[in-house]
Write an enzyme that holds these catalytic residues in place. Structure first.
Site, PDB file in Angstrom:
ATOM      1  N   ARG A  53       0.794  -1.324   0.129  1.00 18.40           N
ATOM      2  CA  ARG A  53      -0.116   0.086  -0.224  1.00 18.40           C
ATOM      3  C   ARG A  53       1.017   1.411  -0.080  1.00 18.40           C
ATOM      4  O   ARG A  53       0.448   2.471  -0.554  1.00 18.40           O
ATOM      5  CB  ARG A  53      -0.974  -0.009   1.162  1.00 18.40           C
ATOM      6  CG  ARG A  53      -2.169   0.981   1.001  1.00 18.40           C
ATOM      7  CD  ARG A  53      -2.740   1.117   2.242  1.00 18.40           C
ATOM      8  NE  ARG A  53      -2.411   1.681   3.137  1.00 18.40           N
ATOM      9  CZ  ARG A  53      -1.887   1.275   4.460  1.00 18.40           C
ATOM     10  NH1 ARG A  53      -2.226  -0.121   4.732  1.00 18.40           N
ATOM     11  NH2 ARG A  53      -1.531   1.867   5.586  1.00 18.40           N
ATOM     12  N   TYR A 103     -17.308  14.618 -15.609  1.00 23.35           N
ATOM     13  CA  TYR A 103     -17.672  13.238 -15.355  1.00 23.35           C
ATOM     14  C   TYR A 103     -18.719  13.271 -14.325  1.00 23.35           C
ATOM     15  O   TYR A 103     -18.511  13.896 -13.568  1.00 23.35           O
ATOM     16  CB  TYR A 103     -16.414  12.369 -14.948  1.00 23.35           C
ATOM     17  CG  TYR A 103     -16.772  10.997 -14.868  1.00 23.35           C
ATOM     18  CD1 TYR A 103     -17.052  10.367 -15.977  1.00 23.35           C
ATOM     19  CD2 TYR A 103     -16.603  10.223 -13.639  1.00 23.35           C
ATOM     20  CE1 TYR A 103     -17.379   8.678 -15.830  1.00 23.35           C
ATOM     21  CE2 TYR A 103     -16.615   9.161 -13.315  1.00 23.35           C
ATOM     22  CZ  TYR A 103     -17.191   8.376 -14.608  1.00 23.35           C
ATOM     23  OH  TYR A 103     -17.461   6.798 -14.383  1.00 23.35           O
ATOM     24  N   ASP A 112      -8.603  17.162 -14.999  1.00 23.93           N
ATOM     25  CA  ASP A 112      -8.856  15.810 -15.182  1.00 23.93           C
ATOM     26  C   ASP A 112      -8.651  15.672 -16.754  1.00 23.93           C
ATOM     27  O   ASP A 112      -9.195  16.315 -17.453  1.00 23.93           O
ATOM     28  CB  ASP A 112     -10.291  15.484 -15.011  1.00 23.93           C
ATOM     29  CG  ASP A 112     -10.612  14.179 -15.434  1.00 23.93           C
ATOM     30  OD1 ASP A 112      -9.855  13.571 -16.187  1.00 23.93           O
ATOM     31  OD2 ASP A 112     -11.578  13.605 -14.820  1.00 23.93           O
ATOM     32  N   LYS A 119      -9.278   4.499 -19.213  1.00 23.94           N
ATOM     33  CA  LYS A 119      -9.534   4.880 -20.553  1.00 23.94           C
ATOM     34  C   LYS A 119      -8.237   4.949 -21.542  1.00 23.94           C
ATOM     35  O   LYS A 119      -7.995   3.668 -21.680  1.00 23.94           O
ATOM     36  CB  LYS A 119     -10.224   6.428 -20.560  1.00 23.94           C
ATOM     37  CG  LYS A 119     -11.255   6.633 -19.246  1.00 23.94           C
ATOM     38  CD  LYS A 119     -12.425   5.887 -19.479  1.00 23.94           C
ATOM     39  CE  LYS A 119     -13.317   5.798 -18.497  1.00 23.94           C
ATOM     40  NZ  LYS A 119     -13.759   6.981 -17.490  1.00 23.94           N
TER      41      LYS A 119
HETATM   42  C1  LIG Z   1     -14.316   7.351 -16.665  1.00 21.31           C
HETATM   43  C2  LIG Z   1     -13.739   8.801 -16.122  1.00 21.31           C
HETATM   44  C3  LIG Z   1     -13.731   9.248 -14.826  1.00 21.31           C
HETATM   45  C4  LIG Z   1     -13.453   8.118 -13.713  1.00 21.31           C
HETATM   46  O1  LIG Z   1     -12.799   7.241 -13.720  1.00 21.31           O
HETATM   47  P1  LIG Z   1     -12.756   5.638 -13.129  1.00 21.31           P
HETATM   48  O2  LIG Z   1     -11.668   4.840 -13.436  1.00 21.31           O
HETATM   49  O3  LIG Z   1     -13.963   4.860 -13.632  1.00 21.31           O
HETATM   50  O4  LIG Z   1     -13.074   5.687 -11.716  1.00 21.31           O
HETATM   51  C5  LIG Z   1     -13.037  10.426 -14.351  1.00 21.31           C
HETATM   52  N1  LIG Z   1     -13.003  11.316 -15.299  1.00 21.31           N
HETATM   53  C6  LIG Z   1     -13.346  10.977 -16.515  1.00 21.31           C
HETATM   54  C7  LIG Z   1     -13.142  12.201 -17.623  1.00 21.31           C
HETATM   55  C8  LIG Z   1     -13.633   9.894 -17.024  1.00 21.31           C
HETATM   56  O5  LIG Z   1     -13.957   9.544 -18.419  1.00 21.31           O
END
Ligand SMILES: *Cc1c(COP(=O)(O)O)cnc(C)c1O
Length: 407
Positions: A59, A112, A184, A209
């Protein structure tokens, strides 16, 4: 690979983060272990005290995870990466590090869906105030700033409307008020947009992604720009505990090696899909940052080096027509997520952005008829042929089509 400084990002995806391991493997082995033994009681104590470098417990640090963290940090031009168990774990850990009770966050409206829920209904329970604004409107950002604003949170292009925020301009406003910019960068990946160069202070990613790209891992990453930020973020991640396991780290690191190849293909194909949709008589509107019809195309071209994989559109027949189309796709998968090698189509108001509720969707211009497609790396003619037959479905009753094994 010792000196990475002069390498381009196309080389860094392949080489960054790889350390030296026993028996000299060319990639990091999977250290599938929870705990590491000490040479002596004093050695253990000195690792805990930080007097010596070494691994203690997974961790707190693991060589396979660390290789991935170093790779993504290098791609973003940051100081360090912190791998998290999901994109949401990364966003939560980052905001928990920067905000405490009584602080204020300014957050973009088109983000998101679960990020919006985290800010408005979970952080608020912990005493963090928030203002949600259209961050593409610089005056609105300026007006939203308060003396206790500690974070301006951005997503650009915004999900799923693809609204573009001028990252450099918003960073100037935030810094003038003593706030940090968290962005993000999932939709662009470090290949298409480098937010640290535009003034951002912290970058978060959903590794799920583009970075992983193969629909087999859920993961996230925080990247910090400066050395002095590192300690607080690492401490928070270690204590909240939402870390990424070694095997997932190995898979994501493997996926990243083809990231720049994949992004080039995504951009070329998404542009063709966007142009095809824009020319179709059943389509009401299309949003894609590289289209002349995008209202912020100029800012997009200034801060991004490609339009990305995601195209949003609405059909003239509204939500019902959109649903019929989604039921008729054969090659494209009807699934949430994006940024993978496979094309995926989904309906944000009913799926990814359902938890926001109708008010928050309205505020962010997420209409009920909006359909989002993530254009994969298949042959673009096959993708367009699939969309074409699915659009034909919206105007005729084609019954209930059988999927061809990729649904
Ligand atoms: C999918 C996504 C998230 C969240 O990610 P997870 O891995 O599903 O927790 C956050 N921001 C954006 C832009 C996303 O497409």
């Amino acid at each position: 690979m010792e000196d990475l400084k002069n390498l381009s990002v196309d080389s860094l995806v392949v080489h960054a983060g790889i350390g030296k391991y026993e028996n000299h493997p060319v990639i990091p082995p999977i250290y599938q272990v929870s705990t590491f033994s000490f040479e002596s009681a004093n050695h253990g104590a000195s690792l805990f005290a930080g007097r010596e470098k070494g691994y203690i417990y997974s961790r707190m640090g693991n060589p396979t995870v660390e290789a991935l963290e170093k790779n993504v940090a290098a791609l973003e031009g940051g100081y360090a990466g912190l791998a998290c168990g999901s994109g949401m774990a990364a966003i939560h850990t980052a905001l928990a590090t920067l905000l405490k009770s009584g602080d204020h966050i300014v957050c973009a409206d088109a983000v998101y869906g679960p990020t919006c829920t985290l800010v408005e209904s979970i952080l608020s329970q912990m005493g963090v105030e928030s203002t949600i604004v259209d961050t593409s409107d610089l005056e609105a950002v300026e007006k939203a700033m308060r003396p206790n604003t500690k974070v301006v949170y951005l997503e650009s292009p915004g999900n799923p409307t693809l609204v573009i925020t001028d990252i450099a301009a918003v960073s100037k406003i935030a810094h003038a008020h003593g706030a940090e910019v968290v962005i993000d960068n999932t939709f662009m990946s470090p290949i298409l947009q480098q937010p640290f160069k535009l003034g951002a202070d912290v970058i978060v990613h959903s590794l799920t992604k583009f970075l992983n790209g193969h629909a087999d891992v859920v993961g996230g990453m925080i990247v910090v720009k400066r050395e002095e930020q590192c300690y607080e973020f690492r401490k928070m991640l270690n204590h909240l505990g939402g870390v990424l396991p070694p095997f997932e780290s190995f898979l994501v690191h493997r996926g990243i090696k083809t990231l720049s190849l994949r992004m080039k293909r995504h951009c070329e194909s998404a542009m063709k899909v966007a142009q095809y949709l824009e020319s179709h008589s059943a389509v009401e509107w299309v949003r894609y940052p590289w289209l002349d019809s995008h209202p912020q195309q100029e800012i997009a071209k200034k801060q991004m080096s490609g339009g990305g994989a995601v195209v949003s559109f609405s059909l003239k027949g509204g939500l019902e027509a959109g649903k019929r189309m989604m039921n008729c796709v054969r090659l494209c998968g009807l699934a949430v997520s994006l940024g993978g090698v496979e094309s995926l189509i989904q309906h944000p108001a009913g799926m990814t952005h359902a938890s926001m509720g109708p008010e928050a969707r309205k505020r962010a211009n997420i209409t009920d008829g909006l359909v989002r497609i993530s254009v994969g790396v298949e042959d673009v003619d096959d993708i367009i042929a699939d969309l074409d037959q699915a659009l034909a479905c919206t105007t005729s009753d084609c019954g209930s089509p059988a999927k061809v094994g990729v649904g």
